[in-house]
Each structure stands twice: as C-alpha cells, then as structure tokens.
Design a protein around this motif. Sequence first.
Motif, PDB file in Angstrom:
ATOM      1  N   VAL A  22       0.862  -1.173   0.000  1.00  0.00           N
ATOM      2  CA  VAL A  22       0.000   0.000   0.000  1.00  0.00           C
ATOM      3  C   VAL A  22       0.897   1.220   0.000  1.00  0.00           C
ATOM      4  O   VAL A  22       1.740   1.389   0.864  1.00  0.00           O
ATOM      5  CB  VAL A  22      -0.912   0.005   1.244  1.00  0.00           C
ATOM      6  CG1 VAL A  22      -1.766   1.257   1.257  1.00  0.00           C
ATOM      7  CG2 VAL A  22      -1.776  -1.246   1.250  1.00  0.00           C
ATOM      8  N   VAL A  23       0.736   2.075  -0.962  1.00  0.00           N
ATOM      9  CA  VAL A  23       1.631   3.207  -1.124  1.00  0.00           C
ATOM     10  C   VAL A  23       1.153   4.364  -0.268  1.00  0.00           C
ATOM     11  O   VAL A  23      -0.006   4.755  -0.343  1.00  0.00           O
ATOM     12  CB  VAL A  23       1.683   3.643  -2.599  1.00  0.00           C
ATOM     13  CG1 VAL A  23       2.630   4.815  -2.761  1.00  0.00           C
ATOM     14  CG2 VAL A  23       2.134   2.474  -3.455  1.00  0.00           C
ATOM     15  N   GLY A  24       2.054   4.896   0.559  1.00  0.00           N
ATOM     16  CA  GLY A  24       1.725   6.070   1.343  1.00  0.00           C
ATOM     17  C   GLY A  24       2.092   7.332   0.573  1.00  0.00           C
ATOM     18  O   GLY A  24       2.655   7.283  -0.508  1.00  0.00           O
ATOM     19  N   ARG A  25       1.783   8.441   1.172  1.00  0.00           N
ATOM     20  CA  ARG A  25       2.092   9.716   0.537  1.00  0.00           C
ATOM     21  C   ARG A  25       3.573  10.035   0.704  1.00  0.00           C
ATOM     22  O   ARG A  25       4.129   9.845   1.786  1.00  0.00           O
ATOM     23  CB  ARG A  25       1.247  10.833   1.146  1.00  0.00           C
ATOM     24  CG  ARG A  25      -0.234  10.688   0.877  1.00  0.00           C
ATOM     25  CD  ARG A  25      -0.989  11.795   1.584  1.00  0.00           C
ATOM     26  NE  ARG A  25      -2.410  11.652   1.383  1.00  0.00           N
ATOM     27  CZ  ARG A  25      -3.064  12.138   0.334  1.00  0.00           C
ATOM     28  NH1 ARG A  25      -2.407  12.783  -0.591  1.00  0.00           N
ATOM     29  NH2 ARG A  25      -4.364  11.983   0.209  1.00  0.00           N
ATOM     30  N   LEU A  26       4.192  10.557  -0.311  1.00  0.00           N
ATOM     31  CA  LEU A  26       5.585  10.965  -0.229  1.00  0.00           C
ATOM     32  C   LEU A  26       5.619  12.357   0.390  1.00  0.00           C
ATOM     33  O   LEU A  26       4.949  13.272  -0.098  1.00  0.00           O
ATOM     34  CB  LEU A  26       6.204  10.983  -1.626  1.00  0.00           C
ATOM     35  CG  LEU A  26       7.722  10.890  -1.719  1.00  0.00           C
ATOM     36  CD1 LEU A  26       8.208   9.575  -1.144  1.00  0.00           C
ATOM     37  CD2 LEU A  26       8.172  11.017  -3.164  1.00  0.00           C
ATOM     38  N   PRO A  27       6.361  12.550   1.483  1.00  0.00           N
ATOM     39  CA  PRO A  27       6.407  13.883   2.100  1.00  0.00           C
ATOM     40  C   PRO A  27       6.873  14.941   1.111  1.00  0.00           C
ATOM     41  O   PRO A  27       7.645  14.659   0.187  1.00  0.00           O
ATOM     42  CB  PRO A  27       7.427  13.687   3.243  1.00  0.00           C
ATOM     43  CG  PRO A  27       7.385  12.227   3.538  1.00  0.00           C
ATOM     44  CD  PRO A  27       7.130  11.550   2.220  1.00  0.00           C
ATOM     45  N   VAL A  28       6.413  16.176   1.343  1.00  0.00           N
ATOM     46  CA  VAL A  28       6.744  17.279   0.428  1.00  0.00           C
ATOM     47  C   VAL A  28       8.253  17.455   0.323  1.00  0.00           C
ATOM     48  O   VAL A  28       8.793  17.694  -0.763  1.00  0.00           O
ATOM     49  CB  VAL A  28       6.074  18.581   0.913  1.00  0.00           C
ATOM     50  CG1 VAL A  28       6.513  19.760   0.059  1.00  0.00           C
ATOM     51  CG2 VAL A  28       4.559  18.437   0.880  1.00  0.00           C
ATOM     52  N   ALA A 752      -0.263  17.370   2.847  1.00  0.00           N
ATOM     53  CA  ALA A 752       0.987  16.826   3.376  1.00  0.00           C
ATOM     54  C   ALA A 752       0.692  16.058   4.662  1.00  0.00           C
ATOM     55  O   ALA A 752      -0.346  16.237   5.297  1.00  0.00           O
ATOM     56  CB  ALA A 752       1.990  17.958   3.642  1.00  0.00           C
ATOM     57  N   LEU A 753       1.602  15.180   5.056  1.00  0.00           N
ATOM     58  CA  LEU A 753       1.395  14.333   6.230  1.00  0.00           C
ATOM     59  C   LEU A 753       1.184  15.185   7.475  1.00  0.00           C
ATOM     60  O   LEU A 753       1.963  16.099   7.756  1.00  0.00           O
ATOM     61  CB  LEU A 753       2.595  13.412   6.415  1.00  0.00           C
ATOM     62  CG  LEU A 753       2.877  12.449   5.246  1.00  0.00           C
ATOM     63  CD1 LEU A 753       4.126  11.636   5.526  1.00  0.00           C
ATOM     64  CD2 LEU A 753       1.695  11.546   4.990  1.00  0.00           C
TER      65      LEU A 753
END
Length: 772
Positions: A22-28, A752-753
């Motif tokens: 499961v792909v998470g969000r890549l931080p800015v 963003a996270l």
Amino acid sequence: MKTDANVVPLTKAAPEHSSNPVVGRLPVALIQLRDKSALQLKAALQALFDNADDTLFDMADRATSNNEQNAYFETMRDLRLKRKNIERGFLQKLFESFTALTQYEVEKPPVLTAMSFDSLSLVREDELEESVALEAMVAKVLSRDGTALGQLTTRINTLISKPLDEKTNPIGPNALCGFFIEACSSLGVEIRVKLIILKLFEKYVLGDLDQLYADANQTLVAAGVLPELPAVATQRRNPGRTASGSTREADAPASPGAVGGGDYSEQDVHEVFGALQGLLANARGGALPRRERPVDAMPISSSDLMRLLSHMQQRAPAQASDDFDLREQLEQLLTRASAKSGKTRVVGEVDEDVINLVSMLFEFILDDRTLPDSLKALIGRLQIPMLKVAVIDKTFFNRGSHPARRLLNEIASAALGWVDQDDAKRDSLYQKIEQVVQRLLNDFVDDPLIFSELLADFIAFTGDERRRSELLEQRTRDAEEGSAKAEMARREVEQALNERLLGKTLPEVVVRLLQEAWSKVLMLACLKHGVHSDEWRAVLATMDDLIWSVEPHDDPEARMRLLELVPGLLKALREGMASAAFDPFATGEFFNQLEVLHVQAFQRFKRNLAEDPAEATAHVAEPELKQVQPEVAAVLPLLELPPEVVEQEPAMLEVVEEIVLSAPGAKAESEPEPSLADDDESLLQVDALHVGSWVEFQEDEEHKLRCKLAAVIKPTGKYIFVNRTGMKVLEKTRMGLAVEFRRQAIRLLDDALLFDRALESVIGNLRKLKGA
C-alpha cells in the motif's frame, strides 16, 4: 489435550493482508529532493552522452583490428538511437525508488526452496568483471562523499516508511549504478565496451555526487529536517567485505522501545531528540513555562509517569477540546501524589520535554483547518496514547516509519475529504476512526505493538475504500471525457451547418431535414471517425449535394447533373438517416416532401425542353447530349404530377440566425462569467491546481463542500471535482474557479502528512523563539 483450544498461532497476531504494498504519501520535502536530484542527474547523463561519441571515436581510432573498431562505431550508433530511452529508463527507476520509500508491506516469512548442486554455476567472467568495476566505483564515492551521504540518509530516515542505509538510498552510488545498468540493458555490447561506458558514468555522473549530496542536504535543511544535526561520521565498510559485515549493521543496537524494527542506533535517536531538547531549552520562559523545581523535588520515573498517563487515559473526555490541557491535568495528579507521600513529586526533565513536544504537536493538530471538526475531536483524543508512545520510544520524533506516527498520518489523510454531516456516526470512515481511537484508549498500556496492528488494519480498510473511489472516479472521468468529445463534435456540426445554411433561403423542409436529422448523421460520423476522415467528408458532400439539388438552376448542364445526382443522393440520405436511427416515420415524411421538390425541378426542365429543345441543350456537349437525351426521354414521362402540385410553391425559409444544436439534458445558459486578465492572481491560482488537489468551497455561511479535482477536460475547459467516494459533485470553468478564488470562497487543503506538518510547525515556532 483440552488446552489446545487456547493455543493461538503467533501468525494470527496481526491481521492478514494482501501481498500488494500500500503506497503512502511521499512527504513534500522528499518530493522536492527527488525533483531536484532528477534534474541534476539528467544533466549529468546528458553530459555523459554528449561526450560518449568523442571517447568512443578515440577508442576506435586506436583499435588494433577492424572488428574492434566496428564494435566502437556500432556502440556510438546504438547510444545515439537509444540515448533517450536510457535517460528515461534511468529517471523512471529513480522515481520508482523514491515512491517505494513510503510503501507499507506486511513481511512474509522466507520461502525455502530445494537446492541441488546441479543448479549452481560459476559466475560468468564478464559478470564478475562488471561487478568488480561497479564495486570499485561505489567504494570511491563512499570514500569521497560518505559523510554527506550518511548525513542525507539520516535525514531521509526521519521522513520515510522503512529503514534506509547507504546501499538503499535512492541517490546513493549503489542505487544509481543499478539504475544505469538496468537502463542500459538493451545495449548489446561486449564487456570491454560496457566498461568504457561505465567509466563515462563514473566520470560524468558519480563524479558530481558531492554537489548532489550537498544540494540534497540543503534542500532537507530548508524544509526543516534536522537542521541542527551535526555532520554524521558514517562508518563505511571495506569494499571487499560482504554486506553482512557492515559496521553500521553490526554495531547499531535496536532502540529498547523501537516499534516495528529498524536500523536506528541510540546515537541517532539521542542526536535528533537532543536537537529538539536544545530548541525547547531556548524557548523556556517564553511559550513554555520555565522550570522552577523545589529543592526537595523528586522526579518520578518514566514507569510512574506511564501509570499516571494510563489513569488519565481511562478518564479522558469523550471529545478533545481547547479546555483540555494535558500538562495541567498531569500537574493536578502530581499534586495529589505529593500530598499523599509528603514529598514533592515532579516529572523528570526528559519526560517533561516529551510532554511539551507532544502537547505542542496536538495544539497544532486541533488548530489545523485541514481536518474536519468532527474528526479533529476524535483525533485529539489520541494525545495521551501518543504521549505514552513518545515516553517509551524516542524514535517517535525522528522516524517517519514509526507505526504511531503513520497511524496518525493515515487517519488524517483518509479524513481529508470527509465532510461534516448530520449522520456522521453512521459513516463507515467515522466509525472506523472511532474504533481505532477507542481501542487505543481501552487497550494500550505499555505495549506499542498495538499501533502496528491498528495501522495494518486501518490501511487495509482505507485501501478498500480507495479502490472503490478510484473506480467510480475513473468512470466519472470517462463520462466527462465522453461528454467533452460529444460537445466538440456538436460544435463541428454546428459550424458545418452554419457555413452552408446561414444567409441562404431554402425550402423549409430541407432546412429542417438538415438541422433535425442530418445533424445526427454528422455527429455520428464526427464521433466515430473524426473530422479528417473519408466518412466525415462523405456526409458533408451528401449535405452539399442536397442543398445544391433544391436550389434554382437555369444552366442546362446543371439540370442534366441534377438528373444524374438524385438517385444516388436519395440513397445516401436514406442510409445515413438509418445509421443514425432517425425516426422512420419522420424520415418518410421528409422524403415525400423532398420528392415533390425534385419532381417540380424535373417538370420545369421538361417544360423548357419541350418549348425550346435547341436552347435547353445549347450548352451541352454533343457526346453528353446523346448520352443524356435517352435517359431524359425515359424518365420524364414518369414525372407527371397533378397540376396543383406542380404549381404549388414550396414553403421557403431564410436562415438568418446561427444554428445551435441542443445537447441532451443541457441546462439553460447561465449568466456570462466576468473576464479577468491573463496575469490575474486568481487565474494563476487556478492554473496552479493539479489533478488530485483537495479544495474546500464555502457554499454559504453554514455549508462547506470538500472535494478533489479529478480531471481537467481541456477541450471544454471544465474542471471536474469529486467527493471522497469518487462521485462528481461540482463542475467549474477556469474563469468560474478564478472568481471563487477572488471572493475567497475556495481554499486549498494541505494534503501533506499531518504529523510532519505539525512537527515542522513546532520546530519553526521554537526556532523563532530562539532567535527572539
């Protein structure tokens, strides 16, 4: 045995999941790092290829045989042809490697397969030679730029989902060499030529990594990622040693409270947490109360603090509010404990710093406008469990892959598109988040593994929801693109009709036939085949022939052409209208009236021929006259009509207004939108939107609409927005969106996270206090 039923397999301690990551969000910050690194590496690759010809030509000039010389020339040609593909493949691997940093995977036990000596083979000499060359290249980079690379790896480790080392760093020399080898796999060159290409790679790409690492570290520092971190003296392994002999891997003890494993040494943890403590110390007396401890004060142990926090956790309010102050509540409990024991009890300095940091993080979270108020209240109740994790495990602050941090981030990401509603508690997402919060409040004492379990379960839940929403979102996009194609086809048909009819006076039946029936045939041809197809040109030609056939013509040649044209024209009209499934009854009516028009034209031609045959055929060439006269003689007797029909003039219609075709289900035209200058700030804000951006529309004083930009339909200029389920909820034009921005009725939501944004904000505020 009777007790067998109580034996629980350890493999069921965590829920089962799909093998797909499961792909998470890549931080800015990592997105910025990735994009800047890609640009620098692309420029370095271009320099490599720009200089490859000269190098290979020199080698060919010094070749000792024709075969060797031809090999160099073939390589030059191959590189020119495949240069773009190699660059593209290299950068694609780089981007995939960054994306993989935030993938969550449930680990599987290794599969042991049977091995026989027959299946073993010696490494080919060419492969060995290539491997030795690669190891030497990597060792040279590590020797020269190891400190900068180690510093960069440590910073990235605070942002990502799994442990990283020099070997797995996406812009480390190991990874870059692997990307290049894979991108060049289509080059069919022998080993001596491959080694030359690798030397070029070392010179033009690996040779500039010192600048790349310096810029990369600066990018992360500018984003607030461990700016106080001192230079990391990484211990690099000897190139001749195996990976298992890595000094870092051998000497890095696991943090006592580490959750989910990882290669984080105590030194790393103390450096990061120490930097945060330094910022806190400078803020004392400002935003934070200054420590004023009585002389006889006795700090409580971390285990005692955990017991107090567990007591507070069981009695936590049902909803987090601005009135709830964790530090104040804890102080009251300590006051009671001090009164009972007769000794002043206080929280230890380290634990107090942890409490202050977590409190500041949740102050940001509860003030964050991105989170909906209802879910913000739920997330706010996680403050005590998160504080307990931070007390147990200090990697909570510096490890992006920490399950507690990731759980908070995943909840916030899922809540981004959630809209407050009356029946909120019936919503599946709300119920799931409430279950997670309640489970932590009820069951979390001091074993942080519960966060890993809840994280895996929540990711599985949101994965199912995301797949459903993506499917509906794709259907929405397909429907909108189909509507856009139909709209463009409609415009083409309108243009074709207006070019031929506007300003002309024609029989009313023909105008109606073209506008009501033939327009559908044109639409069908345009949609299926396009405006550059033979089919489109054929239906346009049929329309032109029809218009010409009902116009008055005095030229004898034109009358002869009409006689030849009508049978084929009627056939083309019937076939076209049948293909468009036009109403057969209406089709029959049209053709009856059209037949009268053509018969009237033939009767006029017959009268002219009878009154003055010589004049009627004066301009017709002799061969054509001999060919046409028998046909005319054969047809004219069949064209007799009653005198009242012949004399009856057809109803004529002058087309003075542009023809506008209505779309099925089309709404009435709205008021014209205001026009803004191309450089207007509101238009620039619209152009900065990208597909996937979440926005919030202020519909009125009480109602807000959260939606995601799902598609920009370029042919029609429409911006299509969907809700979190993927259903279309809004449609705007570029100018309409600019107007919304201008009147401040639309707001971009920061995706963003959450934890990373909160930590960034806290560090930024502490720095300001330090400089004040």
